[in-house]
Design a protein around this motif. Structure first.
Motif, mmCIF file in Angstrom:
data_model
loop_
_atom_site.group_PDB
_atom_site.id
_atom_site.type_symbol
_atom_site.label_atom_id
_atom_site.label_comp_id
_atom_site.label_asym_id
_atom_site.label_seq_id
_atom_site.Cartn_x
_atom_site.Cartn_y
_atom_site.Cartn_z
ATOM 1 N N LEU A 223 -31.621 -13.048 -101.561
ATOM 2 C CA LEU A 223 -30.472 -12.265 -101.122
ATOM 3 C C LEU A 223 -30.355 -11.028 -101.994
ATOM 4 O O LEU A 223 -30.351 -11.118 -103.234
ATOM 5 N N ALA A 224 -30.253 -9.856 -101.339
ATOM 6 C CA ALA A 224 -30.041 -8.598 -102.062
ATOM 7 C C ALA A 224 -28.552 -8.295 -102.099
ATOM 8 O O ALA A 224 -27.842 -8.459 -101.103
ATOM 9 N N VAL A 225 -28.100 -7.837 -103.243
ATOM 10 C CA VAL A 225 -26.684 -7.511 -103.441
ATOM 11 C C VAL A 225 -26.594 -6.086 -103.972
ATOM 12 O O VAL A 225 -27.161 -5.757 -105.026
ATOM 13 N N GLY A 226 -25.886 -5.222 -103.214
ATOM 14 C CA GLY A 226 -25.638 -3.850 -103.650
ATOM 15 C C GLY A 226 -24.306 -3.744 -104.350
ATOM 16 O O GLY A 226 -23.302 -4.312 -103.905
ATOM 17 N N THR A 227 -24.267 -3.004 -105.449
ATOM 18 C CA THR A 227 -23.059 -2.948 -106.264
ATOM 19 C C THR A 227 -22.446 -1.547 -106.247
ATOM 20 O O THR A 227 -23.064 -0.571 -105.819
ATOM 21 N N SER A 228 -21.237 -1.480 -106.746
ATOM 22 C CA SER A 228 -20.531 -0.202 -106.804
ATOM 23 C C SER A 228 -21.094 0.714 -107.883
ATOM 24 O O SER A 228 -20.798 1.913 -107.899
ATOM 25 N N HIS A 229 -21.890 0.187 -108.800
ATOM 26 C CA HIS A 229 -22.513 0.991 -109.856
ATOM 27 C C HIS A 229 -23.878 1.538 -109.447
ATOM 28 O O HIS A 229 -24.580 2.110 -110.288
ATOM 29 N N GLY A 230 -24.267 1.348 -108.210
ATOM 30 C CA GLY A 230 -25.524 1.894 -107.733
ATOM 31 C C GLY A 230 -26.736 1.008 -108.000
ATOM 32 O O GLY A 230 -27.875 1.468 -107.859
ATOM 33 N N LYS A 231 -26.526 -0.245 -108.359
ATOM 34 C CA LYS A 231 -27.627 -1.146 -108.637
ATOM 35 C C LYS A 231 -27.843 -2.109 -107.465
ATOM 36 O O LYS A 231 -26.935 -2.367 -106.676
ATOM 37 N N VAL A 232 -29.060 -2.655 -107.416
ATOM 38 C CA VAL A 232 -29.394 -3.676 -106.411
ATOM 39 C C VAL A 232 -29.924 -4.892 -107.153
ATOM 40 O O VAL A 232 -30.913 -4.800 -107.898
ATOM 41 N N GLN A 233 -29.271 -6.035 -106.936
ATOM 42 C CA GLN A 233 -29.703 -7.283 -107.545
ATOM 43 C C GLN A 233 -30.366 -8.175 -106.498
ATOM 44 O O GLN A 233 -29.907 -8.245 -105.348
ATOM 45 N N ILE A 234 -31.431 -8.868 -106.912
ATOM 46 C CA ILE A 234 -32.124 -9.812 -106.048
ATOM 47 C C ILE A 234 -31.855 -11.217 -106.590
ATOM 48 O O ILE A 234 -32.151 -11.513 -107.758
ATOM 49 N N TRP A 235 -31.314 -12.078 -105.715
ATOM 50 C CA TRP A 235 -30.954 -13.439 -106.096
ATOM 51 C C TRP A 235 -31.749 -14.439 -105.257
ATOM 52 O O TRP A 235 -31.967 -14.235 -104.064
ATOM 53 N N ALA A 237 -31.210 -17.695 -103.674
ATOM 54 C CA ALA A 237 -30.045 -18.502 -103.337
ATOM 55 C C ALA A 237 -30.316 -19.993 -103.451
ATOM 56 O O ALA A 237 -29.389 -20.773 -103.677
ATOM 57 N N SER A 238 -31.567 -20.404 -103.302
ATOM 58 C CA SER A 238 -31.867 -21.836 -103.389
ATOM 59 C C SER A 238 -31.681 -22.360 -104.806
ATOM 60 O O SER A 238 -31.389 -23.547 -105.014
ATOM 61 N N ARG A 239 -31.830 -21.479 -105.818
ATOM 62 C CA ARG A 239 -31.664 -21.879 -107.208
ATOM 63 C C ARG A 239 -30.440 -21.248 -107.864
ATOM 64 O O ARG A 239 -30.160 -21.516 -109.050
ATOM 65 N N CYS A 240 -29.738 -20.381 -107.076
ATOM 66 C CA CYS A 240 -28.585 -19.640 -107.616
ATOM 67 C C CYS A 240 -28.976 -18.901 -108.898
ATOM 68 O O CYS A 240 -28.262 -18.942 -109.931
ATOM 69 N N LYS A 241 -30.109 -18.225 -108.830
ATOM 70 C CA LYS A 241 -30.639 -17.542 -110.007
ATOM 71 C C LYS A 241 -30.984 -16.105 -109.655
ATOM 72 O O LYS A 241 -31.576 -15.841 -108.595
ATOM 73 N N ARG A 242 -30.632 -15.166 -110.514
ATOM 74 C CA ARG A 242 -30.975 -13.765 -110.302
ATOM 75 C C ARG A 242 -32.439 -13.532 -110.657
ATOM 76 O O ARG A 242 -32.895 -13.909 -111.742
ATOM 77 N N VAL A 243 -33.166 -12.881 -109.732
ATOM 78 C CA VAL A 243 -34.593 -12.638 -109.923
ATOM 79 C C VAL A 243 -34.815 -11.338 -110.675
ATOM 80 O O VAL A 243 -35.592 -11.284 -111.632
ATOM 81 N N ARG A 244 -34.143 -10.268 -110.255
ATOM 82 C CA ARG A 244 -34.290 -8.970 -110.933
ATOM 83 C C ARG A 244 -33.161 -8.039 -110.532
ATOM 84 O O ARG A 244 -32.438 -8.283 -109.555
ATOM 85 N N THR A 245 -33.021 -6.962 -111.292
ATOM 86 C CA THR A 245 -32.053 -5.909 -111.025
ATOM 87 C C THR A 245 -32.793 -4.583 -110.956
ATOM 88 O O THR A 245 -33.591 -4.263 -111.851
ATOM 89 N N MET A 246 -32.496 -3.806 -109.893
ATOM 90 C CA MET A 246 -33.188 -2.532 -109.682
ATOM 91 C C MET A 246 -32.166 -1.397 -109.639
ATOM 92 O O MET A 246 -31.097 -1.539 -109.032
ATOM 93 N N ASP A 282 -38.697 0.417 -109.904
ATOM 94 C CA ASP A 282 -37.453 0.129 -109.198
ATOM 95 C C ASP A 282 -37.513 0.574 -107.739
ATOM 96 O O ASP A 282 -36.894 -0.062 -106.880
ATOM 97 N N PHE A 283 -38.227 1.638 -107.461
ATOM 98 C CA PHE A 283 -38.412 2.079 -106.070
ATOM 99 C C PHE A 283 -39.741 2.815 -105.966
ATOM 100 O O PHE A 283 -40.235 3.403 -106.932
ATOM 101 N N VAL A 284 -40.328 2.792 -104.761
ATOM 102 C CA VAL A 284 -41.645 3.399 -104.548
ATOM 103 C C VAL A 284 -41.535 4.748 -103.831
ATOM 104 O O VAL A 284 -42.462 5.564 -103.904
ATOM 105 N N SER A 285 -40.422 4.989 -103.123
ATOM 106 C CA SER A 285 -40.239 6.288 -102.461
ATOM 107 C C SER A 285 -38.758 6.528 -102.216
ATOM 108 O O SER A 285 -37.949 5.586 -102.222
ATOM 109 N N LYS A 286 -38.444 7.811 -101.992
ATOM 110 C CA LYS A 286 -37.063 8.212 -101.757
ATOM 111 C C LYS A 286 -37.000 9.026 -100.473
ATOM 112 O O LYS A 286 -37.764 9.978 -100.287
ATOM 113 N N LEU A 287 -36.081 8.644 -99.582
ATOM 114 C CA LEU A 287 -35.912 9.332 -98.304
ATOM 115 C C LEU A 287 -34.665 10.194 -98.369
ATOM 116 O O LEU A 287 -33.580 9.703 -98.705
#
Length: 415
Positions: A223-235, A237-246, A282-287
């Motif tokens: 599950l991807a979660v977008g935040t108000s600080h401009g970050k994207v977290q990847i979780w 859900a099966s383990r309730c564990k955060r994988v990474r923050t971009m 964190d990202f490979v291209s910008k549109l």
């Protein structure tokens, strides 16, 4: 001079003699003439050779009608249903018994089983392999006629959602392929399992941050979660564990869209970042192209085209490798947040406009044409195509706050 009336004589050798011809025996005559009968006098218009089962010998099938004068024979070892089966088989093979057929259905003697006859029209929805639907109906129960679908007008389940932000530009609800609903409430994300009704708190971003978007991966439990600080977290859900923050965006991330391992994020900073979660970057291209906040993102089912909508009233279409939009649509007169690709027709895209627009528009991205427009009377918040039938669901905000199920392409309302 020979007499012309005298029959001619044959010169035969002495060892041969002419024997008088004898008429054929009665047995041979019956074999020769058994199948020669005068054709029916009625006009025949078909060129197909179809057997006339009304002339059949029913005894060959062991399904002949019992004589009304013959006594009934009772056999305790026979199945009770054999009589019913025999009647049904007889009706299917030879058609229904009618008063006009009573004299014909008896076993004929000396009649040909095959003769030319007119073809019988069969219903397209025939349930009988022999085509006697109307007649066999008395003995065979047809499938019940499908009743019109009734869509309930009240929800079957209501979930409490305190701290759910009332913001048109955010995407705070998403349903996974594993039947789990993710909801962003304030600075937390909660999961509701539709199978078990279990509620799980996935994460808490802290008091100084808030959830602006959630988006499930297509085939796994990420599950991807977008935040108000401009970050994207990847979780996970099966383990309730955060994988990474971009990182990469300067402002809130209000739109997310997955394409296999590629994640697209749209922000209030007017940009779209393409992120490969397998890569270290964190990202490979910008549109770039939108002049205001990006509030809608959706990948096509073949993962070849990305549609984006913004608060600049623009709808853009990008391909996998472009950094500039390949298609631009400017017909909407309000923010474009609701976007949906059709799973039934390649290149068919639906988009919905905000309060000042209220319209659902359909586009053919293959031919770059605007197909149609439907005024819904309210702000269009979300659009979803059914994967099973050619129908579309739209949810609305101001002023009617309704949910509508549409049949496409007639755009008649199911609900």
């Amino acid at each position: 001079m020979d007499d012309p009336t005298e029959s001619p004589q044959l010169n035969l050798p002495p060892t041969m003699s002419l024997q008088p011809l004898t008429p054929p025996s009665d047995h041979i005559s019956r074999m020769i003439n058994a199948n020669h009968h005068q054709s029916p006098s009625r006009a025949i218009y078909s060129d197909r050779f179809i057997p006339s089962r009304s002339s059949s010998n029913f005894d060959l099938f062991n399904i002949s009608q019992p004589s009304p004068n013959s006594p009934a024979v009772t056999d305790s070892h026979k199945d009770d249903n054999s009589g019913t089966y025999t009647a049904l088989l007889r009706a299917a093979l030879f058609g229904p018994e009618t008063p006009e057929k009573k004299d014909v259905l008896g076993p004929p003697s000396g009649r040909n089983i095959f003769r030319f006859k007119s073809e019988t029209r069969r219903s397209l929805h025939s349930l009988s392999p022999f085509g006697f639907d109307d007649d066999v109906a008395s003995g065979v129960s047809h499938s019940p006629v499908k009743a019109p679908r009734k869509v309930p007008r009240s929800p079957y389940k209501i979930l409490d959602a305190p701290a759910l932000q009332d913001d048109f530009y955010l995407n705070l609800v998403d349903w996974s392929s594993h039947n789990v609903l993710a909801v962003g409430l304030g600075n937390c994300v909660y999961l509701w399992n539709a199978c078990s009704s279990k509620v799980t708190k996935l994460c808490d971003l802290g008091i100084d941050d808030s959830v602006c978007s959630v988006g499930w991966a297509n085939r796994n439990t990420h599950l991807a979660v977008g935040t108000s600080h401009g970050k994207v977290q990847i979780w996970d859900a099966s383990r309730c564990k955060r994988v990474r923050t971009m990182e990469g965006h300067r402002l809130r991330v209000g739109a997310l869209a997955w394409s296999s391992s590629l994640l697209s994020s749209g922000s209030r900073d007017k940009s779209i970042l393409q992120r490969d979660i397998r890569a270290q970057e964190d990202f490979v291209s910008k549109l770039s192209g939108h002049k205001s906040e990006v509030c809608g993102l959706k990948w096509s089912y073949d993962n070849r085209e990305l549609a984006s909508g913004g608060n600049d009233n623009r709808l853009f279409v990008w391909n996998q490798h472009s950094t500039q939009p390949v298609l631009k649509y400017c017909e909407h007169t309000a923010a474009v947040k609701a976007i949906a690709w059709s799973p039934h027709l390649h290149g068919l895209l639906a988009s919905g406009g905000g309060t000042a627009d209220r319209c659902i528009r359909f586009w053919n991205t293959t031919t770059n044409t605007h197909l149609s427009c439907m005024d819904t009377g309210s702000q269009v918040c979300n659009l979803v195509w059914s994967k099973n039938v050619n129908e579309l669901v739209s949810t609305h905000g101001y002023s009617q706050n309704q949910i509508i199920v549409w049949r496409y392409p007639t755009m008649s309302k199911v609900l």
